[in-house]
Design an enzyme around this catalytic site. Structure first.
Site, mmCIF file in Angstrom:
data_model
loop_
_atom_site.group_PDB
_atom_site.id
_atom_site.type_symbol
_atom_site.label_atom_id
_atom_site.label_comp_id
_atom_site.label_asym_id
_atom_site.label_seq_id
_atom_site.Cartn_x
_atom_site.Cartn_y
_atom_site.Cartn_z
ATOM 1 N N PHE A 163 0.807 -1.215 0.000
ATOM 2 C CA PHE A 163 0.000 0.000 0.000
ATOM 3 C C PHE A 163 0.840 1.264 0.000
ATOM 4 O O PHE A 163 0.367 2.318 -0.408
ATOM 5 C CB PHE A 163 -0.940 0.015 1.212
ATOM 6 C CG PHE A 163 -0.259 0.237 2.540
ATOM 7 C CD1 PHE A 163 0.096 1.516 2.963
ATOM 8 C CD2 PHE A 163 0.025 -0.831 3.391
ATOM 9 C CE1 PHE A 163 0.722 1.719 4.188
ATOM 10 C CE2 PHE A 163 0.650 -0.642 4.610
ATOM 11 C CZ PHE A 163 0.995 0.650 5.002
ATOM 12 N N LYS A 187 -1.285 -7.511 -8.734
ATOM 13 C CA LYS A 187 -2.213 -7.601 -7.608
ATOM 14 C C LYS A 187 -1.814 -6.492 -6.635
ATOM 15 O O LYS A 187 -0.932 -6.652 -5.813
ATOM 16 C CB LYS A 187 -2.108 -8.976 -6.933
ATOM 17 C CG LYS A 187 -3.411 -9.429 -6.221
ATOM 18 C CD LYS A 187 -3.950 -8.482 -5.165
ATOM 19 C CE LYS A 187 -3.120 -8.545 -3.893
ATOM 20 N NZ LYS A 187 -3.706 -7.623 -2.815
ATOM 21 N N SER A 240 5.887 -7.144 4.052
ATOM 22 C CA SER A 240 6.520 -7.476 5.326
ATOM 23 C C SER A 240 7.332 -8.760 5.203
ATOM 24 O O SER A 240 7.095 -9.598 4.323
ATOM 25 C CB SER A 240 5.451 -7.649 6.411
ATOM 26 O OG SER A 240 4.677 -8.817 6.160
ATOM 27 N N CYS A 295 9.635 1.396 3.439
ATOM 28 C CA CYS A 295 10.554 0.318 3.819
ATOM 29 C C CYS A 295 11.980 0.832 3.925
ATOM 30 O O CYS A 295 12.844 0.159 4.481
ATOM 31 C CB CYS A 295 10.473 -0.835 2.832
ATOM 32 S SG CYS A 295 11.078 -0.445 1.184
ATOM 33 N N GLU A 395 9.550 -3.869 12.982
ATOM 34 C CA GLU A 395 9.371 -2.829 11.965
ATOM 35 C C GLU A 395 8.062 -2.113 12.278
ATOM 36 O O GLU A 395 6.976 -2.645 12.059
ATOM 37 C CB GLU A 395 9.330 -3.429 10.562
ATOM 38 C CG GLU A 395 9.197 -2.368 9.488
ATOM 39 C CD GLU A 395 9.078 -2.943 8.084
ATOM 40 O OE1 GLU A 395 9.499 -2.266 7.133
ATOM 41 O OE2 GLU A 395 8.539 -4.061 7.942
#
Length: 510
Positions: A163, A187, A240, A295, A395
């Site tokens: 996202f 996707k 993740s 990230c 994280e």
């Protein structure tokens, strides 16, 4: 969120339903399952998105499979022409794409424009595909024998994207994949899916044939079918670490090539000789940009020796000037988080830090904007953090910056290298020797020297080490071309038929 959970909300957003894109046109979902697309700045639902069934995934795969044979035979010059045209269309529509990103993700409009710009670099790189696919040739490898290598596309390939970068990360993947002659299924995240459809429309305008680029919206059910489908040759993923690991294991077990980029805990090492003002500016920018939902965000500053106190003071002073507000508002520097659930999860790390012995210098939960109807959380700064605390180990993926104090460079390096993640890292120093030693010593895939977010330009490749990457090849750039193609070596001889003889011995090269 499934439709059963929010019936009244979905009634309000039925006027805009986000669809799939299959075989060159929109395709409504018939699965009966839908999710909500929120406006993070207001906390209101703004659309619904239909989730793909396994059968709908199969339809997209079949469309991509049908398109592959013709597309792989398309001349390189034509593929490059299409990429150039796509580049022109995206460039002309930067503002429109950025606004869609801001409305669904929440990041500020300048940040969204920056995302589009960095994604566009990857389309520009793919415009050079005729040169990028040049192989090698060895004349006279044996008497009258030539050997050469060619690179050919894989077939139907898939990108599963997060996202936080709904335009840039797909561009990391599809630009090279399609230019190399593959057909592609995207996707996207169900949280901000509309950018994917804009890009699909633009690819059609650019001349990408129907079926070469497809979009399936959905959740885990769609992903599971993509991972097991026998006609899919490769999977690219960003998300993740636990999900990256699961996708890598499942897809490789099903015989697919995989690059799965996972999570991160990016450190910024600040040596005593660093320019404190410059380091503080960098820490603010890298920790709180895009509300920390990157990230490559810096989430842990490692302060060596006496630099800690003045550095923390400089960071704290700058934090008070950060303007938090809706991403579409002029002047906003940090927007909301993607969902209320994620905001609450991030806030829990701040709440827990003091219990673990850390010191909360600035508590973002006290920011007035955090009490608004949107999914806002102010910037937080936590001092006296140590490995083992949740705010260090996990994280967080939000606007929370931890400071770890150490006495020496060696202590800092050991801590960074022992961390299970190895995505990005930065060092701030005036000492060129120390910087060079750090880039030699550190176990991370991307290193910044007085650069807080060392995301490589498009003609290098992006990716970390250790728990931040599952697979052998990094994303985009030269390694992206390598990932989306397979090498074939041809050994050829064109002799005079009269010289041909039977020889059962081992082939000779001398």
């Amino acid at each position: 969120m499934a439709v059963a959970d929010v019936p009244t909300t979905l009634e309000k957003v039925n006027q805009r339903n986000v669809t799939h894109w299959i075989a060159g046109k929109p395709a409504a979902s018939s699965s009966g399952r839908r999710g909500v697309v929120w406006n993070p700045a207001t906390g209101e639902a703004q659309a619904s998105v239909g989730f793909a069934s396994a059968a709908e995934v199969d339809t997209a795969v079949e469309a991509a499979k049908r398109a592959f044979q013709e597309w792989r035979a398309t001349p390189l010059s034509r593929r490059a022409e299409v990429m150039f045209k796509l580049r022109e269309i995206v460039d002309a529509n930067r503002q429109r794409l950025a606004e869609v990103i801001t409305l669904e993700h929440g990041k500020t409009l300048p940040d969204a424009l920056g995302e589009v710009a960095r994604g566009l670099e990857n389309i520009e790189f793919a415009c050079g595909i005729p040169n990028l696919l040049k192989g090698g040739f060895s004349e006279q490898a044996s008497r009258g024998v030539d050997v050469y290598q060619i690179r050919q596309p894989l077939g139907v390939v898939v990108g599963i994207t997060p996202f936080n970068f709904p335009a840039m990360v797909p561009m990391w993947m599809f630009a090279n994949a399609i230019a190399c002659g593959n057909t592609f299924i995207l996707k996207p995240s169900e949280k901000d899916p509309s950018a994917s459809l804009l890009m699909a429309e633009w690819m059609k305008q650019a001349g990408v044939p129907d079926g070469v680029f497809n979009v399936v919206q959905g959740d885990k059910a769609a992903v599971d079918r993509l991972l097991e489908h026998p006609d899919i040759q490769a999977i690219s993923f960003v998300g993740s670490t636990p999900v990256a690991k699961a996708i890598y294991e499942t897809a490789t077990r099903n015989g697919k090539r995989v690059q799965a980029l996972g999570g991160a805990k990016n450190h910024m090492l600040v040596l005593p000789d660093a320019d404190v003002a410059m380091a503080a500016d960098a820490a603010i920018s890298a920790a709180y940009g895009s509300a920390g939902e990157r990230c490559m965000a810096i989430s842990a500053v490692v302060a060596v020796g006496a630099v800690a106190d003045p550095l923390i003071a400089a960071i704290r002073e700058r934090m008070g000037k950060i303007k938090v507000g809706p991403g579409m508002d002029k002047g906003s520097e940090m927007g909301p988080l993607i969902t209320s659930e994620h905001r609450d999860r991030v806030a829990s790390y701040v709440a827990n830090a003091a219990k673990e012995g850390a010191s909360v210098v600035v508590d973002g939960r006290d920011d007035g904007v955090s009490r608004s109807s949107g999914f806002f959380l102010g910037a937080s700064l936590i001092d006296q953090v140590r490995p083992g605390m949740k705010c260090y180990n996990d994280e967080i993926f939000g606007p929370v910056l931890s400071v770890v104090r150490v006495n020496t460079y060696d202590e800092a390096l050991c801590m960074i290298n022992e961390n299970p993640y190895g995505n990005g890292v930065a060092i701030f120093t005036r000492d060129g020797g120390a910087a060079r030693q750090f880039q030699f010593d550190v176990d991370a895939g991307m290193v910044g020297i007085n650069v807080p977010i060392p995301v490589p330009v498009s003609y290098y490749s992006f990716g970390g080490w250790k728990g931040s990457l599952f697979g052998d090849l990094h994303m985009y750039g030269p390694e992206g071309v390598q990932f989306y193609t397979k090498a074939k070596v041809v050994t050829s001889r064109w002799p005079d038929p009269g010289t041909s003889t039977v020889d059962l011995g081992f082939p000779q090269s001398r």
